[in-house]
Scaffold this motif. Structure first.
Motif, short mmCIF file in Angstrom:
data_model
loop_
_atom_site.label_atom_id
_atom_site.label_comp_id
_atom_site.label_asym_id
_atom_site.label_seq_id
_atom_site.Cartn_x
_atom_site.Cartn_y
_atom_site.Cartn_z
N ALA A 144 0.85 -1.19 0.00
CA ALA A 144 0.00 0.00 0.00
C ALA A 144 0.88 1.24 0.00
CB ALA A 144 -0.91 0.01 1.23
N THR A 145 1.16 1.78 -1.20
CA THR A 145 2.04 2.93 -1.33
C THR A 145 1.38 4.16 -0.73
OG1 THR A 145 2.95 2.01 -3.36
CG2 THR A 145 3.29 4.36 -2.98
N GLY A 146 2.18 4.88 0.06
CA GLY A 146 1.69 6.11 0.64
C GLY A 146 0.89 5.91 1.91
N THR A 147 0.69 4.67 2.32
CA THR A 147 -0.04 4.39 3.55
C THR A 147 0.95 4.01 4.64
OG1 THR A 147 -1.92 3.57 2.27
CG2 THR A 147 -1.84 2.99 4.61
N GLY A 148 1.10 4.89 5.62
CA GLY A 148 2.07 4.63 6.67
C GLY A 148 3.46 4.46 6.09
N PHE A 149 4.13 3.38 6.47
CA PHE A 149 5.48 3.11 5.98
C PHE A 149 5.47 2.19 4.76
CE2 PHE A 149 6.17 4.40 10.36
CZ PHE A 149 7.28 5.24 10.24
N GLY A 150 4.29 1.81 4.28
CA GLY A 150 4.20 0.93 3.13
C GLY A 150 4.72 1.59 1.86
N MET A 212 24.93 -10.64 11.45
CA MET A 212 25.03 -9.34 12.10
C MET A 212 23.63 -8.73 12.20
SD MET A 212 27.46 -6.15 10.97
CE MET A 212 28.93 -7.17 11.19
N THR A 213 23.14 -8.52 13.41
CA THR A 213 21.81 -7.98 13.63
C THR A 213 21.82 -6.45 13.53
OG1 THR A 213 21.24 -9.82 15.09
CG2 THR A 213 19.87 -7.85 15.23
N VAL A 214 20.86 -5.91 12.78
CA VAL A 214 20.74 -4.47 12.59
C VAL A 214 19.33 -4.05 13.01
CG1 VAL A 214 20.89 -2.55 10.96
CG2 VAL A 214 22.34 -4.58 10.64
N VAL A 215 19.24 -3.08 13.92
CA VAL A 215 17.96 -2.53 14.36
C VAL A 215 17.88 -1.09 13.89
CG1 VAL A 215 16.47 -1.99 16.31
CG2 VAL A 215 17.91 -4.04 16.38
N MET A 216 16.84 -0.79 13.09
CA MET A 216 16.70 0.54 12.52
C MET A 216 15.45 1.22 13.05
SD MET A 216 17.80 -0.35 8.55
CE MET A 216 18.08 1.37 8.09
N THR A 217 15.59 2.46 13.45
CA THR A 217 14.46 3.27 13.91
C THR A 217 14.42 4.57 13.13
OG1 THR A 217 15.79 4.27 15.68
CG2 THR A 217 14.53 2.30 16.24
N GLY A 218 13.23 5.16 13.03
CA GLY A 218 13.09 6.42 12.31
C GLY A 218 11.67 6.96 12.45
N ASP A 219 11.46 8.19 11.97
CA ASP A 219 10.16 8.85 12.06
C ASP A 219 9.64 9.18 10.66
OD1 ASP A 219 10.28 8.88 14.89
OD2 ASP A 219 11.55 10.68 14.82
N LEU A 220 8.35 8.97 10.44
CA LEU A 220 7.72 9.25 9.17
C LEU A 220 7.41 10.74 9.07
CD1 LEU A 220 6.55 7.98 6.55
CD2 LEU A 220 4.36 7.83 7.75
N ASP A 221 7.84 11.34 7.95
CA ASP A 221 7.54 12.75 7.68
C ASP A 221 7.09 12.84 6.22
OD1 ASP A 221 7.36 15.47 7.52
OD2 ASP A 221 9.52 15.88 7.70
N GLY A 222 5.79 12.61 6.01
CA GLY A 222 5.26 12.60 4.65
C GLY A 222 5.82 11.41 3.88
N ILE A 225 11.54 9.34 5.60
CA ILE A 225 11.83 8.83 6.94
C ILE A 225 13.04 9.62 7.45
CG2 ILE A 225 12.53 6.84 8.33
CD1 ILE A 225 11.17 5.04 6.29
N VAL A 226 12.85 10.28 8.59
CA VAL A 226 13.89 11.15 9.14
C VAL A 226 14.28 10.66 10.53
CG1 VAL A 226 13.10 13.13 7.79
CG2 VAL A 226 12.14 12.72 10.07
N ASN A 227 15.33 11.29 11.07
CA ASN A 227 15.83 10.94 12.42
C ASN A 227 16.19 9.46 12.52
OD1 ASN A 227 15.20 13.61 13.23
ND2 ASN A 227 13.10 13.01 13.69
N GLY A 228 16.67 8.90 11.42
CA GLY A 228 16.97 7.47 11.40
C GLY A 228 18.24 7.11 12.15
N LYS A 229 18.16 6.04 12.94
CA LYS A 229 19.32 5.48 13.64
C LYS A 229 19.37 3.98 13.35
CE LYS A 229 20.82 9.14 15.91
NZ LYS A 229 22.17 9.72 15.64
N ALA A 230 20.55 3.50 12.98
CA ALA A 230 20.76 2.07 12.75
C ALA A 230 21.76 1.56 13.75
CB ALA A 230 21.25 1.83 11.32
N GLU A 231 21.33 0.63 14.60
CA GLU A 231 22.21 0.02 15.60
C GLU A 231 22.70 -1.31 15.05
OE1 GLU A 231 23.24 1.27 18.42
OE2 GLU A 231 21.99 3.09 18.44
N VAL A 232 24.01 -1.39 14.78
CA VAL A 232 24.62 -2.60 14.25
C VAL A 232 25.29 -3.34 15.40
CG1 VAL A 232 26.22 -3.56 12.55
CG2 VAL A 232 25.05 -1.39 12.10
N SER A 233 24.88 -4.58 15.64
CA SER A 233 25.34 -5.32 16.81
C SER A 233 26.86 -5.37 16.88
CB SER A 233 24.78 -6.76 16.79
OG SER A 233 25.18 -7.43 15.62
N GLY A 234 27.38 -4.87 17.99
CA GLY A 234 28.81 -4.91 18.23
C GLY A 234 29.60 -3.82 17.56
N LEU A 235 28.96 -3.02 16.68
CA LEU A 235 29.70 -2.01 15.93
C LEU A 235 29.23 -0.59 16.18
CD1 LEU A 235 30.01 -3.80 12.47
CD2 LEU A 235 31.64 -3.77 14.35
#
Length: 247
Positions: A144-150, A212-222, A225-235
């Protein structure tokens, strides 16, 4: 007398030569690296010419060549680079060669440290070079393009090695996010949650040095996606952003 002196000089040089002999590691070795993600053993073929060392890692993900290594006496230093989620990570191994074994320290791009050991593969073991064919299955997903993060996203990761492009195809259904994340390393599945305009998703990248586990967070702005942070395990962490691809 002159002939006697010449003979003694030649004899002394022959006798002394083993003291200055350069350790040669050419051949097949089993290299075990202890990283923040765990312990992983990979076959490595070294080639040494004088003090110059090059080689080839042979893992389930394919072969990884490297060059520029140095051997000084019994001391070895070499660096290889892996790519994970669009990020190039140099890994430098330094250590000492003792007969048919090696041991030393591992530096993971300045983010973390570990240890490594190696042992020469048995002489009776015959190593064959196999061509690994990777089959990629493309799954068609209705998004679903344009719906939330889809939708489909152009992603940019800010890594210690510079900006690295990637892409993501996501589906956002009632706060549950699924999809794929693609980079130079290939595509991996992702899953996560969306709470309002906040995204959190997790993926596991397969590298020559293990998962290698990667956890990504961010905020939707239209459509961004802004304010993105990627936590890479051990790095550690890095910044990222994304822009929705219009269809």
């Amino acid at each position: 007398m002159i002939r006697l002196k010449s003979s003694l000089l030649a004899l002394s040089l022959l006798t002394a030569s083993p003291l200055f002999a350069q350790t040669n590691i050419t051949g097949d070795w089993d290299v075990t690296v202890v990283s923040p993600q765990g312990t992983n053993t990979t076959p490595v073929t070294f080639t040494q010419e004088g003090d110059k060392v090059s080689g080839m890692f042979k893992s389930a993900q394919g072969t990884l060549p490297f060059e520029g290594g140095k051997m000084a006496g019994d001391d070895l230093t070499f660096t290889f680079t892996i790519t994970t989620q669009g990020m190039q990570l140099p890994i430098t191994l330094t250590g000492k060669v003792t007969g048919a074994t090696m041991a030393g320290k591992a530096d993971f791009g300045g983010f973390a440290e570990g240890e490594w050991t190696a042992k020469r593969a048995a002489a009776t073991t015959q190593t064959s070079t196999a061509t690994t064919t990777t089959t990629t299955t493309t799954t068609t997903t209705t998004v679903a393009t344009g719906t939330g993060f889809g939708g489909k996203w152009d992603v940019m990761l800010k890594t210690p090695a510079g900006d690295m492009p990637a892409n993501a195809t996501l589906s956002d259904t009632n706060g549950k996010v699924t999809g794929t994340f693609g980079s130079q390393l290939g595509e991996v599945p992702v899953e996560g949650t969306a709470e309002g305009k906040a995204l959190k998703m997790t993926m596991v990248a397969q590298t020559p040095q293990g998962d290698m586990t990667v956890v990504m967070t961010g905020d939707l702005d239209g459509d961004n996606i802004v304010n993105g942070k990627a936590e890479v395990s051990g790095l550690g962490s890095m910044e990222w952003s994304a822009k929705r691809i219009k269809q």
